[in-house]
Design an enzyme around this catalytic site. Sequence first.
Site, PDB file in Angstrom:
ATOM      1  N   ASN A 102       0.849  -1.293   0.023  1.00  0.00           N
ATOM      2  CA  ASN A 102       0.101   0.066  -0.090  1.00  0.00           C
ATOM      3  C   ASN A 102       0.800   1.206  -0.150  1.00  0.00           C
ATOM      4  O   ASN A 102       2.222   1.117  -0.231  1.00  0.00           O
ATOM      5  CB  ASN A 102      -0.783  -0.164   1.332  1.00  0.00           C
ATOM      6  N   ASP A 124      -4.016  -6.518   4.891  1.00  0.00           N
ATOM      7  CA  ASP A 124      -5.001  -7.209   5.753  1.00  0.00           C
ATOM      8  C   ASP A 124      -5.103  -8.673   5.121  1.00  0.00           C
ATOM      9  O   ASP A 124      -5.672  -9.667   5.476  1.00  0.00           O
ATOM     10  CB  ASP A 124      -6.384  -6.834   5.291  1.00  0.00           C
ATOM     11  N   LYS A 136     -13.484   0.030  15.603  1.00  0.00           N
ATOM     12  CA  LYS A 136     -11.823  -0.650  15.834  1.00  0.00           C
ATOM     13  C   LYS A 136     -11.485  -0.428  17.237  1.00  0.00           C
ATOM     14  O   LYS A 136     -10.974  -1.089  17.930  1.00  0.00           O
ATOM     15  CB  LYS A 136     -11.280   0.125  14.894  1.00  0.00           C
ATOM     16  N   LYS A 172     -10.771  -3.706  18.979  1.00  0.00           N
ATOM     17  CA  LYS A 172      -9.277  -4.054  19.325  1.00  0.00           C
ATOM     18  C   LYS A 172      -8.682  -3.667  20.713  1.00  0.00           C
ATOM     19  O   LYS A 172      -7.628  -3.715  21.132  1.00  0.00           O
ATOM     20  CB  LYS A 172      -8.385  -3.384  18.134  1.00  0.00           C
ATOM     21  N   PHE A 213      -4.419   3.183  14.611  1.00  0.00           N
ATOM     22  CA  PHE A 213      -4.939   4.054  13.765  1.00  0.00           C
ATOM     23  C   PHE A 213      -5.931   3.573  12.691  1.00  0.00           C
ATOM     24  O   PHE A 213      -6.128   2.176  12.628  1.00  0.00           O
ATOM     25  CB  PHE A 213      -3.811   4.527  12.754  1.00  0.00           C
ATOM     26  N   LYS A 270       8.755 -16.693 -11.188  1.00  0.00           N
ATOM     27  CA  LYS A 270       7.867 -15.601 -11.728  1.00  0.00           C
ATOM     28  C   LYS A 270       6.640 -15.941 -12.508  1.00  0.00           C
ATOM     29  O   LYS A 270       6.904 -16.791 -13.462  1.00  0.00           O
ATOM     30  CB  LYS A 270       8.938 -14.797 -12.665  1.00  0.00           C
TER      31      LYS A 270
END
Length: 400
Positions: free
Chosen positions: A209, A278, A338, A342, A324, A288
């Site tokens: 990301n 995730d 969250k 959590k 975060f 490859k």
Amino acid sequence: MFTGKNIVLGVTGGIAAYKACEVVSRLKKLGAEVDVIMTENATKLVAPLTFETLSCRPVCVDTFSRTESWDVKHISLAQKADLFVVAPATANLMAKLAHGIADDMLSTTLLATKAPILLAPAMNTGMWTATATQENLRTLQNRGVHTVGPASGFLACGDTGAGRMSEPVQIVEEIQRLLTLKADMDGLKVLVTAGPTVERIDPVRYLTNDSSGKMGFAIAQAAIDRGAEVTVLCGNVHISPPSQAKIVRVQSTQDLYDAMMKHCDEQDVIIQAAAPADYRVKEIAPEKIKKQDGAAMVLELVENPDVAKAVGQRKHSGQTLVGFAAETENLLENAERKLTKKNLDLIVANDVSQEGAGFGVDTNIVSLLTKNGLEQLPLMKKQEVAHRILDKVIQLRADN
């Protein structure tokens, strides 16, 4: 206000050198002792006598000048400083400091000091935006060097843009902030996660990301500045981490999970600013993957371990957990979910679709959400956001 504080002010050969006179004047009026070091080029713009008159102390220019005292001047000033300020800080000075070059009195003393350093950059817009200058700036900031400005406006060269040195009042305000930094995390063990994880598809491809690690590194540096012993679990980043932190490198989310399980129990504060993937590929190809004459490549993905949830399940008495929530919709609703799921004490929520917020930039717009309330912050530099997060952490620990 600054009584008993010793400030060393470096003045380089930028046209904004005349503004440094007001910086000295303001600092003296606030009670500081100020020693001025000028480069040879700076003396062509402002006479050393001006600074000597304002500071009531001799100005240093030549590393090898003979004085009545027997101390080694660049060492004695380096050790004396409570804060080392350079205003203006030219591109040349920043390049020297970033690469450890010590070829005059100012650069030699900067290299020798253990005091916090504050730079007030000032240069032409083209020089400020040059790749080399920006890379040097990032290197210095990642080492813990502080900066103020530059501002945008009309420049001495006739251009208009970024590169104008901050006004003396702003520089003195930043000096005040740095000299009054709290040591409220002294003795605390703080773990910060930063950057993205990567999930291999084959030997040459991976999923990841846009996280840069800037927010996590800013938090780590802020915690160091406030006296904490800091460990950083660092993902696949391309910027340098804070030099005073213990760095543990990770690649995949599973790596991050394993490292967290190894280190989390001994921490007082855990701040999870990383962006772990995730999902991972169920089976990594050993070679490859080749094109298949236009056929689609299908990847089967499976969920990765939920690192934050696992830490929340292991949370012990006296531990403070911060997470975060980087979202693109329903920001506060998702963040609140969250927070509970959590077992967090604080969640930092930001809408990464907003301009100036999220991945890869030097600013952020966040909301600080706890079980007892919400504080929404305006656009700030990530260094400022980091201190606001730590302020909230200290408040939570005091309340528990």
